[in-house]
Design a protein around this motif. Structure first.
Motif, PDB file in Angstrom:
ATOM      1  N   ASN A   1      44.878  30.879  31.708  1.00 49.90           N
ATOM      2  CA  ASN A   1      45.853  31.098  33.017  1.00 49.90           C
ATOM      3  C   ASN A   1      45.606  32.453  33.713  1.00 49.90           C
ATOM      4  OD1 ASN A   1      46.112  28.398  33.028  1.00 49.90           O
ATOM      5  ND2 ASN A   1      48.231  28.652  32.065  1.00 49.90           N
ATOM      6  N   VAL A   2      45.582  33.547  32.747  1.00 50.76           N
ATOM      7  CA  VAL A   2      45.945  35.048  33.400  1.00 50.76           C
ATOM      8  C   VAL A   2      44.502  35.699  33.501  1.00 50.76           C
ATOM      9  CG1 VAL A   2      48.303  35.076  33.060  1.00 50.76           C
ATOM     10  CG2 VAL A   2      46.865  35.487  31.260  1.00 50.76           C
ATOM     11  N   ALA A   3      43.612  35.161  32.410  1.00 53.14           N
ATOM     12  CA  ALA A   3      42.327  35.946  32.178  1.00 53.14           C
ATOM     13  C   ALA A   3      41.533  36.299  33.582  1.00 53.14           C
ATOM     14  CB  ALA A   3      41.693  35.499  31.156  1.00 53.14           C
ATOM     15  N   THR A   4      40.803  37.090  33.685  1.00 52.07           N
ATOM     16  CA  THR A   4      39.819  37.333  34.659  1.00 52.07           C
ATOM     17  C   THR A   4      38.721  36.361  34.335  1.00 52.07           C
ATOM     18  OG1 THR A   4      39.990  39.808  34.035  1.00 52.07           O
ATOM     19  CG2 THR A   4      38.323  39.110  35.946  1.00 52.07           C
ATOM     20  N   ASP A   5      37.953  36.165  33.275  1.00 55.31           N
ATOM     21  CA  ASP A   5      36.948  35.299  32.965  1.00 55.31           C
ATOM     22  C   ASP A   5      37.418  34.233  31.984  1.00 55.31           C
ATOM     23  OD1 ASP A   5      35.099  36.233  35.170  1.00 55.31           O
ATOM     24  OD2 ASP A   5      34.868  37.980  33.937  1.00 55.31           O
ATOM     25  N   GLY A   6      36.916  34.425  30.810  1.00 57.43           N
ATOM     26  CA  GLY A   6      37.220  33.513  29.621  1.00 57.43           C
ATOM     27  C   GLY A   6      38.347  34.081  28.859  1.00 57.43           C
TER      28      GLY A   6
ATOM     29  N   ILE B 141      45.746  38.959  48.820  1.00 60.96           N
ATOM     30  CA  ILE B 141      44.949  38.738  47.680  1.00 60.96           C
ATOM     31  C   ILE B 141      45.668  38.516  46.322  1.00 60.96           C
ATOM     32  CG2 ILE B 141      43.062  39.718  46.254  1.00 60.96           C
ATOM     33  CD1 ILE B 141      42.616  41.831  48.418  1.00 60.96           C
ATOM     34  N   GLU B 142      45.183  37.464  45.888  1.00 62.44           N
ATOM     35  CA  GLU B 142      45.981  36.848  44.560  1.00 62.44           C
ATOM     36  C   GLU B 142      45.207  37.483  43.377  1.00 62.44           C
ATOM     37  OE1 GLU B 142      47.922  32.788  44.144  1.00 62.44           O
ATOM     38  OE2 GLU B 142      46.398  32.714  42.850  1.00 62.44           O
ATOM     39  N   LYS B 143      44.062  37.418  43.470  1.00 55.73           N
ATOM     40  CA  LYS B 143      43.052  37.734  42.247  1.00 55.73           C
ATOM     41  C   LYS B 143      41.668  38.513  42.648  1.00 55.73           C
ATOM     42  CE  LYS B 143      41.565  35.765  37.562  1.00 55.73           C
ATOM     43  NZ  LYS B 143      41.551  34.476  37.014  1.00 55.73           N
ATOM     44  N   VAL B 144      41.394  39.369  41.718  1.00 56.50           N
ATOM     45  CA  VAL B 144      39.993  40.148  41.901  1.00 56.50           C
ATOM     46  C   VAL B 144      38.917  39.874  41.123  1.00 56.50           C
ATOM     47  CG1 VAL B 144      39.228  42.078  42.773  1.00 56.50           C
ATOM     48  CG2 VAL B 144      41.360  41.708  43.410  1.00 56.50           C
ATOM     49  N   ASN B 145      37.899  39.504  41.077  1.00 60.04           N
ATOM     50  CA  ASN B 145      36.871  39.438  40.113  1.00 60.04           C
ATOM     51  C   ASN B 145      35.474  40.056  40.744  1.00 60.04           C
ATOM     52  OD1 ASN B 145      35.829  39.105  37.756  1.00 60.04           O
ATOM     53  ND2 ASN B 145      36.101  36.746  37.680  1.00 60.04           N
ATOM     54  N   ILE B 146      34.795  40.602  39.656  1.00 61.78           N
ATOM     55  CA  ILE B 146      33.436  40.856  40.128  1.00 61.78           C
ATOM     56  C   ILE B 146      32.534  40.157  39.175  1.00 61.78           C
ATOM     57  CG2 ILE B 146      31.829  42.688  40.129  1.00 61.78           C
ATOM     58  CD1 ILE B 146      33.651  44.765  40.950  1.00 61.78           C
ATOM     59  N   LYS B 147      31.401  39.408  39.550  1.00 65.08           N
ATOM     60  CA  LYS B 147      30.540  38.666  39.012  1.00 65.08           C
ATOM     61  C   LYS B 147      29.015  39.270  39.748  1.00 65.08           C
ATOM     62  CE  LYS B 147      32.264  34.734  37.075  1.00 65.08           C
ATOM     63  NZ  LYS B 147      31.793  34.015  36.021  1.00 65.08           N
ATOM     64  N   ASP B 148      28.343  38.151  40.263  1.00 66.07           N
ATOM     65  CA  ASP B 148      27.304  38.666  41.124  1.00 66.07           C
ATOM     66  C   ASP B 148      27.823  39.258  42.531  1.00 66.07           C
ATOM     67  OD1 ASP B 148      26.641  36.891  39.181  1.00 66.07           O
ATOM     68  OD2 ASP B 148      24.761  36.203  40.198  1.00 66.07           O
ATOM     69  N   ASN B 149      28.998  38.724  42.942  1.00 67.71           N
ATOM     70  CA  ASN B 149      29.478  39.440  44.055  1.00 67.71           C
ATOM     71  C   ASN B 149      30.825  39.834  43.602  1.00 67.71           C
ATOM     72  OD1 ASN B 149      27.901  38.205  46.132  1.00 67.71           O
ATOM     73  ND2 ASN B 149      28.214  36.402  45.226  1.00 67.71           N
ATOM     74  N   LEU B 150      31.727  40.451  44.753  1.00 70.01           N
ATOM     75  CA  LEU B 150      32.879  40.609  44.529  1.00 70.01           C
ATOM     76  C   LEU B 150      33.848  39.544  45.175  1.00 70.01           C
ATOM     77  CD1 LEU B 150      35.586  42.764  44.266  1.00 70.01           C
ATOM     78  CD2 LEU B 150      35.236  43.174  46.830  1.00 70.01           C
ATOM     79  N   ILE B 151      34.560  38.857  44.146  1.00 69.34           N
ATOM     80  CA  ILE B 151      35.307  37.634  44.648  1.00 69.34           C
ATOM     81  C   ILE B 151      36.936  37.883  44.773  1.00 69.34           C
ATOM     82  CG2 ILE B 151      35.600  35.106  43.879  1.00 69.34           C
ATOM     83  CD1 ILE B 151      33.292  35.805  41.770  1.00 69.34           C
ATOM     84  N   LEU B 152      37.154  37.667  45.954  1.00 70.20           N
ATOM     85  CA  LEU B 152      38.746  37.749  46.252  1.00 70.20           C
ATOM     86  C   LEU B 152      39.267  36.223  46.693  1.00 70.20           C
ATOM     87  CD1 LEU B 152      38.457  40.609  49.131  1.00 70.20           C
ATOM     88  CD2 LEU B 152      38.844  40.715  46.545  1.00 70.20           C
ATOM     89  N   LYS B 153      40.318  35.931  45.737  1.00 71.16           N
ATOM     90  CA  LYS B 153      40.975  34.735  45.815  1.00 71.16           C
ATOM     91  C   LYS B 153      42.166  35.120  46.483  1.00 71.16           C
ATOM     92  CE  LYS B 153      42.989  31.051  43.066  1.00 71.16           C
ATOM     93  NZ  LYS B 153      43.851  30.978  42.149  1.00 71.16           N
ATOM     94  N   MET B 154      42.507  34.397  47.586  1.00 73.07           N
ATOM     95  CA  MET B 154      43.632  34.659  48.396  1.00 73.07           C
ATOM     96  C   MET B 154      44.668  33.630  47.925  1.00 73.07           C
ATOM     97  SD  MET B 154      41.752  36.917  49.930  1.00 73.07           S
ATOM     98  CE  MET B 154      43.117  37.478  51.447  1.00 73.07           C
ATOM     99  N   LYS B 155      45.787  34.034  48.376  1.00 77.63           N
ATOM    100  CA  LYS B 155      47.121  33.255  48.134  1.00 77.63           C
ATOM    101  C   LYS B 155      46.954  31.890  48.759  1.00 77.63           C
ATOM    102  CE  LYS B 155      50.355  37.209  47.655  1.00 77.63           C
ATOM    103  NZ  LYS B 155      51.084  38.093  48.454  1.00 77.63           N
ATOM    104  N   SER B 156      46.298  31.818  49.612  1.00 75.57           N
ATOM    105  CA  SER B 156      46.075  30.377  50.456  1.00 75.57           C
ATOM    106  C   SER B 156      45.011  29.693  49.660  1.00 75.57           C
ATOM    107  CB  SER B 156      45.631  30.695  51.783  1.00 75.57           C
ATOM    108  OG  SER B 156      44.062  31.384  51.714  1.00 75.57           O
ATOM    109  N   ASN B 157      44.386  30.172  48.244  1.00 78.73           N
ATOM    110  CA  ASN B 157      43.369  29.391  47.830  1.00 78.73           C
ATOM    111  C   ASN B 157      41.916  29.683  48.113  1.00 78.73           C
ATOM    112  OD1 ASN B 157      43.478  28.776  45.031  1.00 78.73           O
ATOM    113  ND2 ASN B 157      44.482  26.729  45.925  1.00 78.73           N
ATOM    114  N   ILE B 158      41.747  30.312  49.422  1.00 77.03           N
ATOM    115  CA  ILE B 158      40.402  30.486  49.946  1.00 77.03           C
ATOM    116  C   ILE B 158      39.691  31.675  49.172  1.00 77.03           C
ATOM    117  CG2 ILE B 158      39.336  31.700  51.937  1.00 77.03           C
ATOM    118  CD1 ILE B 158      41.200  30.265  53.818  1.00 77.03           C
TER     119      ILE B 158
END
Ligand SMILES: Cc1cc2nc3c(=O)[nH]c(=O)nc-3n(C[C@H](O)[C@H](O)[C@H](O)COP(=O)(O)OP(=O)(O)OC[C@H]3O[C@@H](n4cnc5c(N)ncnc54)[C@H](O)[C@@H]3O)c2cc1C
Ligand code: SF4
Ligand code: SF4
Ligand code: SF4
Length: 374
Positions: free
Chosen positions: A104-109, A251-268
């Protein structure tokens, strides 16, 4: 080239700090042999500097352990049986934690957190140096001593944290330190794991090569893949946030994979190409040539794996042993043992993606260093 004996912090100023190559890891200040005399400090701008040059013992330790100097590079590569372009590795796969709370709290797995929980619960380590979340974007380095400390620290921050400083603060570093470590027995911190980016792990490995106390306490290293790091100020100030109309407070969560992924509080979710965030990367990161964390026991990232999984590279014999035991005790599971599409995400697929990032980063670093030398 100067011999190891002739080096001092002046060389770090000339070759690293004044050339914009310093990543502000704090290693030189924390592990300065004249730490208790007050030779060095982290300045207000976040870069290291002399507090009092006359207190410097000219021992060269700060220069030798700095991840941005090349003097120990060949020794390090020999020691870890390094090969181009990924260093030494024995296995690559996708995996995830079996623990819902971690997932639930991890960046990836959540593989990082679950391996550390396995190590703590089995008393293989007394603590782990990780970064505790302080809000969605803030981080503070801590020594996690419990499962709940580790869960508080799960997730990733792409902004700067100073793990090496933490190690230095807690154990101090100069010669009388051996005494301090003995005294700290009440704290029971004799065996530690650390999670870090390549620059942080490289500084630790250099200290270990030189037998610098307290790097001997670090018995396990988990290295994060890393293309670049940036500061929160730059993310908010530069055109970047405006172009994408991103309010960083949302911003709720930040991740980097092939792109920088920003998950917003609105779920976008915003997917921003990594090339675009080069504009806000720290200058030192643009000259950095290690994507896959070549000297860690286990390296991890998100690239190549499906959402909710971590890409894992096992590198050393201790890495192999620890992972096998965490798997056996059901702290983690490999992709084959779940509903994962392992036909698509096999070793070859992961290897090609990691190699691609690693080579791109090495080329970027060469270009940057060439342009600085012109
Ligand atoms: C600065 C940075 C850049 C990254 N760049 C990439 C990339 O380009 N491509 C890619 O595939 N993966 C990248 N990663 C790795 C990725 O984001 C995940 O950390 C990794 O996949 C592990 O996921 P997990 O769910 O197993 O980890 P979790 O179980 O969530 O644990 C993550 C651990 O990392 C520690 N941590 C978080 N932030 C930092 C930090 N700034 N410095 C040191 N330790 C930290 C946490 O304390 C925690 O222990 C990057 C990570 C960071 C911190
Ligand atoms: S005492 Fe040694 S480690 Fe400290 S600043 Fe001087 S040369 Fe560097
Ligand atoms: S990269 Fe780290 S060790 Fe090197 S000069 Fe900067 S703070 Fe010091
Ligand atoms: S790119 Fe990553 S590993 Fe390299 S200096 Fe920056 S933070 Fe450190």
């Amino acid at each position: 080239m100067k011999s190891k004996k002739e080096l001092s912090f002046d060389n770090l100023l000339d070759e690293v700090i004044h050339k914009d190559l310093c990543n502000r890891c704090g290693g030189c200040v924390s592990f300065c042999s004249a730490n208790n005399l007050g030779a060095l400090k982290m300045g207000k701008d976040g870069f290291p500097d002399y507090t009092d040059k006359d207190k410097c013992l000219e021992c060269g330790i700060c220069y030798l352990i700095c991840p941005k100097t090349r003097i120990l590079e060949e020794e390090l590569k020999r020691h870890y049986d390094w090969k181009y372009p990924l260093g030494h590795w024995v296995d690559i796969f996708s995996a995830r934690s079996t623990d819902k709370e971690v997932l639930n709290v991890a960046t990836d797995g959540g593989v990082v957190t679950s391996i550390l929980i396995y190590l703590l619960e089995n008393k293989v380590i007394d603590g782990a140096i990780v970064s505790k979340r302080m809000g969605p974007l803030g981080r503070k380095p801590i020594i996690a001593k419990t499962r709940s400390d580790l869960i508080d620290a799960a997730g990733s921050s792409f902004f700067e944290t100073k793990h090496l400083d933490e190690l230095g603060n807690i154990y101090s570093t100069s010669f009388p330190i051996i005494k301090v470590i003995k005294e700290s027995a009440s704290d029971s911190m004799k065996k530690l794991a650390i999670v870090g980016t390549a620059c942080q792990i490289e500084a630790i490995r250099k200290m270990q090569l030189l037998n610098i106390v307290p790097s001997n306490l670090i018995i396990f290293t988990i290295g994060l893949f890393c293309m670049q790091c940036f500061t929160i100020e730059d993310l908010s100030k530069k055109n970047f946030a405006k172009t994408h109309k991103i309010n960083i407070n949302d911003i709720e969560k930040v991740n980097i994979k092939d792109n920088l992924i920003l998950k917003m509080k609105s779920n976008i979710r915003f997917y921003i190409p990594l090339e675009e965030i080069e504009e806000i990367a720290r200058p030192a990161c643009l000259a950095c040539n290690d994507f896959s964390n070549e000297f860690a026991d286990i390296s991890v990232g998100g690239v190549g794996s499906q959402d909710g999984y971590t890409t894992v590279m096992i590198r050393t014999s201790i890495g192999k042993q620890v992972y096998a035991e965490a798997l056996y005790q059901n702290y983690v599971e490999n992709s084959q043992s779940s509903s994962y599409d392992s036909r698509k995400v096999n070793e070859k697929h992961l290897l090609n993606i990691i190699k691609d990032f690693a080579v791109r980063k090495k080329i970027r670093s060469e270009k940057r260093i060439d342009s600085m030398n012109k």
